[in-house]
Design a protein around this motif. Structure first.
Motif, PDB file in Angstrom:
ATOM      1  N   VAL A 213       5.310  29.050  35.255  1.00 59.15           N
ATOM      2  CA  VAL A 213       4.509  29.128  34.023  1.00 59.15           C
ATOM      3  C   VAL A 213       4.303  30.588  33.629  1.00 59.15           C
ATOM      4  O   VAL A 213       3.929  31.404  34.462  1.00 59.15           O
ATOM      5  CB  VAL A 213       3.144  28.448  34.219  1.00 59.15           C
ATOM      6  CG1 VAL A 213       2.163  28.872  33.138  1.00 59.15           C
ATOM      7  CG2 VAL A 213       3.316  26.938  34.185  1.00 59.15           C
ATOM      8  N   GLY A 214       4.551  30.885  32.369  1.00 55.60           N
ATOM      9  CA  GLY A 214       4.316  32.240  31.892  1.00 55.60           C
ATOM     10  C   GLY A 214       5.501  33.151  32.122  1.00 55.60           C
ATOM     11  O   GLY A 214       5.636  34.163  31.457  1.00 55.60           O
ATOM     12  N   GLU A 215       6.370  32.823  33.087  1.00 60.09           N
ATOM     13  CA  GLU A 215       7.564  33.633  33.316  1.00 60.09           C
ATOM     14  C   GLU A 215       8.778  32.890  32.772  1.00 60.09           C
ATOM     15  O   GLU A 215       9.422  33.315  31.832  1.00 60.09           O
ATOM     16  CB  GLU A 215       7.742  33.917  34.804  1.00 60.09           C
ATOM     17  CG  GLU A 215       6.619  34.749  35.384  1.00 60.09           C
ATOM     18  CD  GLU A 215       6.715  34.840  36.900  1.00 60.09           C
ATOM     19  OE1 GLU A 215       7.825  34.917  37.432  1.00 60.09           O
ATOM     20  OE2 GLU A 215       5.653  34.826  37.556  1.00 60.09           O
ATOM     21  N   GLY A 216       9.050  31.737  33.354  1.00 63.16           N
ATOM     22  CA  GLY A 216      10.235  30.988  32.927  1.00 63.16           C
ATOM     23  C   GLY A 216       9.993  30.126  31.709  1.00 63.16           C
ATOM     24  O   GLY A 216      10.908  29.817  30.971  1.00 63.16           O
ATOM     25  N   PHE A 217       8.767  29.708  31.524  1.00 53.73           N
ATOM     26  CA  PHE A 217       8.489  28.844  30.369  1.00 53.73           C
ATOM     27  C   PHE A 217       7.060  29.053  29.908  1.00 53.73           C
ATOM     28  O   PHE A 217       6.224  29.546  30.652  1.00 53.73           O
ATOM     29  CB  PHE A 217       8.751  27.377  30.698  1.00 53.73           C
ATOM     30  CG  PHE A 217       8.116  26.915  31.958  1.00 53.73           C
ATOM     31  CD1 PHE A 217       6.818  26.424  31.953  1.00 53.73           C
ATOM     32  CD2 PHE A 217       8.796  26.972  33.159  1.00 53.73           C
ATOM     33  CE1 PHE A 217       6.224  26.005  33.120  1.00 53.73           C
ATOM     34  CE2 PHE A 217       8.206  26.548  34.341  1.00 53.73           C
ATOM     35  CZ  PHE A 217       6.919  26.066  34.314  1.00 53.73           C
ATOM     36  N   GLN A 218       6.811  28.676  28.667  1.00 52.89           N
ATOM     37  CA  GLN A 218       5.495  28.892  28.079  1.00 52.89           C
ATOM     38  C   GLN A 218       4.870  27.546  27.732  1.00 52.89           C
ATOM     39  O   GLN A 218       5.535  26.681  27.179  1.00 52.89           O
ATOM     40  CB  GLN A 218       5.602  29.740  26.806  1.00 52.89           C
ATOM     41  CG  GLN A 218       6.161  31.123  27.053  1.00 52.89           C
ATOM     42  CD  GLN A 218       7.680  31.126  27.069  1.00 52.89           C
ATOM     43  OE1 GLN A 218       8.308  30.232  26.537  1.00 52.89           O
ATOM     44  NE2 GLN A 218       8.276  32.123  27.682  1.00 52.89           N
ATOM     45  N   VAL A 219       3.610  27.424  28.025  1.00 52.89           N
ATOM     46  CA  VAL A 219       2.940  26.165  27.725  1.00 52.89           C
ATOM     47  C   VAL A 219       2.070  26.321  26.477  1.00 52.89           C
ATOM     48  O   VAL A 219       1.634  27.420  26.155  1.00 52.89           O
ATOM     49  CB  VAL A 219       2.070  25.669  28.909  1.00 52.89           C
ATOM     50  CG1 VAL A 219       2.958  25.400  30.112  1.00 52.89           C
ATOM     51  CG2 VAL A 219       1.014  26.681  29.260  1.00 52.89           C
ATOM     52  N   ALA A 220       1.879  25.204  25.794  1.00 48.69           N
ATOM     53  CA  ALA A 220       1.117  25.237  24.545  1.00 48.69           C
ATOM     54  C   ALA A 220      -0.310  25.694  24.792  1.00 48.69           C
ATOM     55  O   ALA A 220      -0.946  25.309  25.766  1.00 48.69           O
ATOM     56  CB  ALA A 220       1.128  23.851  23.906  1.00 48.69           C
ATOM     57  N   HIS A 221      -0.806  26.523  23.915  1.00 49.19           N
ATOM     58  CA  HIS A 221      -2.117  27.143  24.094  1.00 49.19           C
ATOM     59  C   HIS A 221      -2.844  27.258  22.779  1.00 49.19           C
ATOM     60  O   HIS A 221      -3.567  28.219  22.577  1.00 49.19           O
ATOM     61  CB  HIS A 221      -1.943  28.574  24.616  1.00 49.19           C
ATOM     62  CG  HIS A 221      -2.155  28.701  26.086  1.00 49.19           C
ATOM     63  ND1 HIS A 221      -3.241  28.187  26.719  1.00 49.19           N
ATOM     64  CD2 HIS A 221      -1.407  29.289  27.042  1.00 49.19           C
ATOM     65  CE1 HIS A 221      -3.145  28.452  28.007  1.00 49.19           C
ATOM     66  NE2 HIS A 221      -2.031  29.115  28.228  1.00 49.19           N
ATOM     67  N   ALA A 222      -2.593  26.376  21.840  1.00 47.21           N
ATOM     68  CA  ALA A 222      -3.228  26.541  20.535  1.00 47.21           C
ATOM     69  C   ALA A 222      -4.744  26.533  20.723  1.00 47.21           C
ATOM     70  O   ALA A 222      -5.257  26.143  21.770  1.00 47.21           O
ATOM     71  CB  ALA A 222      -2.786  25.451  19.577  1.00 47.21           C
TER      72      ALA A 222
END
Lengths: 183, 260, 183
Positions: free
Chosen positions: B139-148
C-alpha cells in the motif's frame, strides 16, 4: 512507459490520482502526473470536465485552498457517518456537580455554588448547562452585584424522564444508605 | 545463481572479491561483518562464494578463522561477538565429533554436520522469503487506495445524563461540603425548591402578580397548594420577592425583588 | 433521515463510503451504513454489482483481509507514483528477515527468531514491525520467562493486498532453492 493517448485516458489518470490522494492535489501536483507534457489550461479544462462527469454521481470534485479533492456528497455523508459513531461525550465532574447543586438547592447563585463546591465556577460550566437548556436564570438576588439566580428547567426534567423535581431521589435516601450496617 | 549479499565497502572501495583464504584485514572487519546479518549469514556467504560443498566444509580452517574473528570483535562489539562465538562453539563441536571414532551402532544420518546444514538451509529460505516480501507491492508503494474526503456533518450529540449520575454528583458535593447534618433534603423540600423556581420564573415577566394567581386550584390538589405556599414564604424569607398589600383584606400582590 | 429508496441509491451509499474510507470496510461495517436494514446477501450482491460497474473505470473494488476497498488500477499506479517521487525508506534486512520468520513460522518468540537468524534480535527491529501494525503479540509461550508469541496482523495482509496468509508465496519455493547446498 507510454503516455496517455487521449482525453479519456488523461481524465482517467486525473480521476484515479484525485480519488487516491490523501490530501488535495494542486495544479502543480497534477502536472507531475503527466511528466510536464500538459498545459495548465488543458489541465483546468480536464478538471472541469471531470467535475461535470461526477455531477450526478456519489462524490463532488471541489476546489479548496490547497487544491482539488473529491468528497462525498453531503446527502451521503449522513450515511457514512454511521460507520464511526461518535463516542458519547461525558460532562466533567464540575458540570455534573454544578447541575446537582442547582437541581437540589435551586434557586441558587454562582456564589452559592462556589460556596458549596469550595471552588470558583468556571463560566464555561454554566454556559454548557444553559446552552443545553437544562438551567436558566429565574431572577436576581437583591444583594450587591445582583447575582443571577439559577434553576433547572422543564426541559431538564424531560431529558431525565422526570415529571417533577420531587421525583429525584430525596437526600435522606442516600445519606442513610451509606451506613447499612444491619440489613 | 548465488545468493546475493550486500555490497561491502572498505575505505570507500567496493570489496568484490573475498580472498580464498578468507582473510579479512582487521581494520575492515567491523565494516565487513556489519554487512552480514550474523554468523549464519557469513557462513552461508563463504560457502556460496567459494562454491563449497556444505558437507565438505573445511571445519578446522573455518573454526580457526571464526575464532580469529571473535578475538578481534571482542574489542569492537561484544554483543555481536557473542553471536559469532556461539557459532564457533558449534563449529568446534562439529569438528570434534567428526574426529571421534564413530561407534558402529551409530546410524549414518547422525552426521554432526546435519544440524548445521539444516539451520543453514532454513536461514537461506528465510533470506529468500524476506527478499520476496520486500519486493511485493505494498500500500502506498505499489498501489494506491481510495482516500476521498467526506465532510463530517454529524450533529454533535450532547452528553447523556441520568438520575443516577446526578445523584452521584450531589453525593460527592455533599460529602465534600460536609452538609449532611444541616442540609438534608427530603421530597417535600425538593418540591418547595422547585416551586420557588417556578414562582420566581413566572414573576420575571415583570410587574405585580396577584397572590391568588400563583395558585393552581384546578389541578393542584391540597398538597401542591401547600407546597406552593411554602415556596412563596421561603422566597419572601430569602428576600427574593416583595409581598405588598395596600389595606387589610385587599388584594395581596407579589413582585420579584429584582424587577422594578 | 429517510432511508435509501432503490438499488441505485444503496449502491451510491456503498460507493461513497468505500471511496472515502480510510481503511477497508468489512461487511459488518457496511451493514451499519443501512442501520441494520439490509441482509448480508443483498449487501454481497450490491458489492458484486459495484465491482462490475467499476470494471471499465479507474479503480478496482477488491477484497483484502479486513474487508473491501477501492484501489487504483495497476496501469494507472505508474502515473500516480509520480506524485511522490521520493521512495519510501526501505526496511533493513534484519527487519525483513524477522518479518519473514514471523510470517512463515508464526506464532514465534524472539528466541525462535534468534535461533533461525543466528543473532540477537534488536528490540528496535520488533518495534518497527509493531509500530507499522504488521506484527503483534498474540500470547505467551508457557515456558520459563513466558516469552511473547508474535504473529502477523490483518493489517499486514491488507498492506500486501492479501486476503489470507495462504496467499503468500509458498515457503517451499524458497526451501528448494535453485542452488542445492551441495553442488
Amino acid at each position: 512507459m507510454r503516455g496517455p493517448e487521449n482525453v479519456a485516458e488523461m481524465k482517467g489518470i486525473l480521476e484515479a490520482a484525485l480519488l487516491t490522494a490523501s490530501q488535495p492535489l494542486s495544479l502543480d501536483d497534477m502536472l507531475k502526473l503527466f511528466a510536464g507534457r500538459m498545459e495548465r489550461a488543458t489541465l483546468r479544462m480536464l478538471l472541469d470536465e471531470l467535475k461535470q462527469d461526477w455531477e450526478d454521481r456519489t462524490l463532488d470534485l471541489i476546489q479548496v485552498a490547497t487544491g482539488y479533492r473529491f468528497q462525498a456528497k453531503p446527502e451521503l455523508s449522513a450515511f457514512i457517518v454511521r460507520l464511526n459513531p461518535e463516542r458519547q461525550p461525558r460532562y466533567s465532574r464540575a458540570v455534573m456537580e454544578t447541575l446537582a447543586i442547582i437541581a437540589y438547592r435551586q434557586p441558587v447563585t454562582r456564589g452559592d455554588i462556589e460556596q458549596i463546591r469550595g471552588v470558583a465556577v468556571n463560566p464555561n460550566v454554566m454556559r454548557q448547562l444553559v446552552e443545553r437548556d437544562w438551567v436558566d436564570v429565574v431572577g436576581q438576588r437583591e444583594v450587591p452585584g445582583r447575582p443571577s439566580l439559577y434553576a433547572t428547567t422543564k426541559h431538564f426534567l424531560d431529558d431525565l424522564n422526570l415529571c417533577s423535581l420531587s421525583e429525584l431521589p430525596p437526600f435522606e435516601d442516600f445519606s442513610q444508605s451509606e451506613v447499612p450496617l444491619s440489613s | 545463481m548465488l545468493v546475493t549479499t550486500s555490497e561491502i565497502k572498505i575505505n570507500g572501495e567496493l570489496l568484490t572479491e573475498l580472498p580464498l583464504d578468507l582473510y579479512i584485514p582487521p581494520d575492515a572487519l567491523e565494516v565487513y561483518l556489519e554487512s552480514f546479518e550474523g554468523p549464519l549469514d557469513l557462513l552461508l556467504y563463504l560457502i556460496r562464494k567459494n562454491n563449497l560443498d556444505i558437507l565438505d566444509i573445511p571445519m578446522a580452517k573455518l573454526t580457526v578463522q571464526y575464532m580469529d574473528y571473535v578475538d578481534k570483535m571482542r574489542a569492537i562489539n561484544l554483543e555481536l561477538a557473542a553471536d559469532y562465538l556461539l557459532m564457533s562453539a558449534m563449529l568446534i563441536e562439529i569438528k570434534s565429533r567428526m574426529l571421534l571414532p564413530t561407534p558402529a551402532e551409530v546410524e549414518e544420518e547422525d552426521d554432526p554436520r546435519a544440524e548445521l546444514v539444516r539451520r543453514l538451509m532454513e536461514y537461506e529460505a528465510i533470506k529468500l522469503a524476506a527478499q520476496r516480501l520486500d519486493e511485493m507491492p505494498k500500500v502506498g508503494e505499489g498501489f494506491q487506495v481510495a482516500h476521498a474526503y467526506y465532510q463530517h456533518i454529524a450533529e454533535i450529540k450532547p452528553p447523556e445524563v441520568d438520575v443516577d449520575a446526578l445523584v452521584e454528583a450531589w453525593k460527592n458535593v455533599v460529602k465534600r461540603a460536609k452538609l449532611n447534618s444541616n442540609h438534608q433534603l427530603g421530597r417535600a423540600e425538593l418540591s418547595v425548591r422547585e416551586h420557588m423556581s417556578l414562582v420566581l420564573r413566572r414573576l420575571q415577566a415583570g410587574g405585580m402578580c396577584e397572590f391568588s394567581e400563583l395558585f393552581d386550584f384546578e389541578t393542584g390538589g391540597l398538597p401542591k397548594l401547600v407546597v406552593n405556599f411554602l415556596a412563596i414564604l421561603e422566597l419572601a424569607k430569602e428576600g427574593l420577592i416583595k409581598i405588598t398589600q395596600q389595606a387589610a383584606f385587599s388584594t395581596i400582590y407579589l413582585q420579584a425583588s429584582n424587577v422594578e
